[in-house]
Design an enzyme around this catalytic site. Structure first.
Site, short mmCIF file in Angstrom:
data_model
loop_
_atom_site.label_atom_id
_atom_site.label_comp_id
_atom_site.label_asym_id
_atom_site.label_seq_id
_atom_site.Cartn_x
_atom_site.Cartn_y
_atom_site.Cartn_z
N ASN A 156 0.80 -1.23 0.00
CA ASN A 156 0.00 0.00 0.00
C ASN A 156 0.83 1.28 0.00
O ASN A 156 0.45 2.26 -0.63
CB ASN A 156 -1.01 -0.01 1.15
N GLY A 232 2.07 -6.00 7.31
CA GLY A 232 1.15 -6.66 6.38
C GLY A 232 -0.08 -7.14 7.12
O GLY A 232 -0.46 -6.54 8.14
N SER A 233 -0.70 -8.19 6.62
CA SER A 233 -1.96 -8.63 7.20
C SER A 233 -1.77 -9.50 8.44
O SER A 233 -0.71 -10.11 8.63
CB SER A 233 -2.77 -9.38 6.15
N THR A 236 -1.03 -13.25 7.57
CA THR A 236 0.37 -13.53 7.23
C THR A 236 1.24 -13.50 8.49
O THR A 236 2.15 -14.32 8.64
CB THR A 236 0.91 -12.51 6.19
N ALA A 237 0.94 -12.59 9.39
CA ALA A 237 1.72 -12.48 10.64
C ALA A 237 1.62 -13.77 11.45
O ALA A 237 2.60 -14.22 12.05
CB ALA A 237 1.24 -11.30 11.46
N GLU A 254 3.48 -5.25 12.35
CA GLU A 254 2.57 -4.11 12.15
C GLU A 254 1.45 -4.59 11.23
O GLU A 254 1.68 -4.82 10.05
CB GLU A 254 3.33 -2.96 11.48
N CYS A 288 -3.35 1.32 6.40
CA CYS A 288 -3.75 0.57 7.59
C CYS A 288 -4.45 1.46 8.61
O CYS A 288 -5.20 0.99 9.45
CB CYS A 288 -2.53 -0.10 8.21
N GLU A 470 7.10 0.77 16.43
CA GLU A 470 8.20 1.35 15.68
C GLU A 470 8.24 2.84 15.97
O GLU A 470 7.20 3.45 16.24
CB GLU A 470 8.02 1.11 14.17
#
Ligand code: NAD
Length: 489
Positions: A156, A232-233, A236-237, A254, A288, A470
């Site tokens: 994105n 990412g999503s 996936t995490a 994140e 996000c 972060e």
């Protein structure tokens, strides 16, 4: 659907300071035309192995440089990207579908600033020291880079989010293997072409292109990569946590959001409407931090809806390279059809009302963009909190508006999702603003504004929106290992 007239852009992996072709490639589409225009290396274990080896070899020298020496190289890289800002912005817009205006004013300036920010902040950290006079001891902490960092980023905000990881990782003295999204790899490849000129030693920054399943997973499963920073999503995490568990890797995650805007009846409506339009639809809603649930206090609900819908209809959808366009193309045909549009259909099937946009208004596109992945900004109302559109991340230009009565009630409803990334609160009552902000389960709360960031402070989500933060101090802590040393005198 090949673009016949233009030659395809072919990317190469960047390992140990050199570009390498790959044995197979993935097609990459221009979202605003639907044409294949670029080929991205389909890297796997072998390419990741070579990149990790290069990063490992570069680590001793890079990690022993002073922060000032590293800082100078980061600043030089920032200058070089800034010098080519327009070229980077054009490339980001073409690759991602975002408007040229957004790429010019947000993505690329922020990528430049990421390097400048960490080039500066790395010079100013201090460690802790305590004294135990009774036993004749002093304790102090020291921080050292960890090693080879694996960096995985989404589509994105391609260069923006990748450099938000590369900059702190290398500023702290780590070397990196980065894997951008296979859908938006071009600007990362362009950045690699500037590294030599910036004075970056070979092997400090390696970029391996490819899919998550092949290249991403090879990086996550590599035993010599002790830390993974992922954006990412949530799905996936979960996979990354599972795959990295046998190695006990340090993870920064994140993830997605389902961000509420809470609008009280004493809000400055003009400011609130203008900002909530941006927070809902900026970058096609593919941020996000985008708002997707708007809670409006009953007394101002109808006025808000009327004005918000009227303003939404003014947002111009079209060719992203046209500087007067507000909404560009979505990332892919699949994302547009299977994700974003299908959510609107589900909402309708449940009896919700689509006030404007998808399925209600007609979209006319310029000639060259007929096959692009476009959609009108869409506002949904009369929808239940339990609806999938109010619970799941849509990640497109779709926002839901509902009414609420009390502060107590709205806090509960805003918190009633699995995510906890960002929230906005609109009210002129200072006490209420503080009270509500404190009670929201959200890593970031903006009151009477949106997306105003001080990179010094923590960024990240609660609950399914992530693990870790972060920022100046937070990224420094993630990308270093701390040691407590005790000296008895
Ligand atoms: P994604 O999870 O599909 O992909 C992100 C990256 O992970 C890509 O580079 C992808 O190739 C890689 N990947 C996929 N599967 C992998 C695997 N098994 N192992 C290793 N890597 C793998 O996400 P996306 O669709 O690219 O991005 C959209 C998502 O990112 C949204 O959920 C959005 O909310 C989130 N996001 C979060 C933030 C934040 O800071 N919290 C910022 C931007 C986007």
């Amino acid at each position: 659907t090949m673009a016949h007239s233009e030659a395809l852009l072919v990317l190469e992996n960047f390992i140990a300071g050199k570009f390498f072709p790959c044995s197979s490639y993935i097609d990459s589409y221009n979202p605003s035309t639907g044409d294949v225009y670029c080929r991205v290396p389909d890297s796997g274990k072998e390419e990741v192995e070579a990149a990790v080896r290069a990063a490992k070899d570069a680590f001793p020298i890079w990690s022993s440089k002073t922060p000032l020496e590293r800082s100078q190289i980061l600043n030089k890289l920032a200058d070089l990207i800034e010098h080519d800002l327009e070229e980077f912005a054009q490339a980001e817009s073409k690759d991602q579908g975002k408007t040229i205006t957004f790429a010019r004013t947000v993505d690329i300036p922020r990528a430049v600033y990421n390097f400048r920010f960490f080039a500066s902040s790395i010079l100013h950290h201090t460690t802790a020291c305590t004294e135990m006079a009774s036993v004749g001891c002093v304790h102090y902490t020291s921080r050292e880079p960890v090693g080879v960092a694996g960096l995985i980023s989404p589509w994105n905000l391609p260069l923006y989010l990748l450099t938000w990881k590369i900059a702190p990782a290398i500023a702290c003295g780590n070397t990196v293997v980065a894997k951008p999204s296979e859908m938006t790899s071009v600007t990362a490849w362009m950045m690699c072409k500037l590294l030599e000129k910036a004075g970056m030693p070979h092997g400090v920054v390696n970029v391996v292109f490819g899919t998550g399943a092949k290249a991403g997973e090879a990086l996550v499963c590599h035993p010599d990569v002790p830390l993974i920073s992922f954006t990412g999503s949530t799905l996936t995490a979960q996979r990354i946590m599972e795959k990295s568990a046998p190695y006990c890797k340090k993870l920064s995650l994140e993830l997605g959001g389902k961000n509420p805007a809470i609008i009280f009846d004493d809000a400055n409506l003009s400011q609130c409407i203008a900002t909530t339009l941006r927070s809902s639809f900026a970058n096609q809603g593919e941020i996000c931090l985008c708002t997707s649930r708007i809670f409006v206090q009953r007394g101002i609900y109808s006025e808000f809806v009327k004005r918000f819908v009227a303003e939404t209809k003014k947002w111009k959808v079209g060719n992203p390279s046209d500087p007067t366009v507000d909404v560009g193309a979505l990332i892919s045909k699949e994302h547009l059809e299977k994700v974003v549009r299908s959510y609107v259909k589900k909402a309708q099937a449940e009896g919700a009302r689509v006030l404007c946009g998808e399925g209600v208004d007609s979209l006319s596109l310029p000639g060259g963009n007929q096959k692009g992945y476009f959609m009108l900004p869409t506002v949904i109302s009369e929808i239940k909190d339990e609806s999938c559109c109010m619970q799941e991340e849509i990640f497109g230009p779709v926002t839901c508006v509902v009414a609420f009565d009390t502060e107590e009630e709205v806090v509960k409803r805003a918190n009633g999702v699995k995510y906890g990334l960002a929230a906005t609160v609109w009210s002129s009552n200072v006490g209420r603003v503080h009270r509500v902000a404190r009670r929201l389960q959200s890593g970031l709360v903006w009151t009477n504004c949106w997306l105003v960031r001080d990179l010094n402070l923590p960024f990240g989500g609660m609950k399914a929106s992530g693990i870790g933060r972060e920022g100046a101090k937070d990224s420094y802590e993630f990308f270093t290992e701390v040691k407590t040393i005790t000296i008895k005198h």
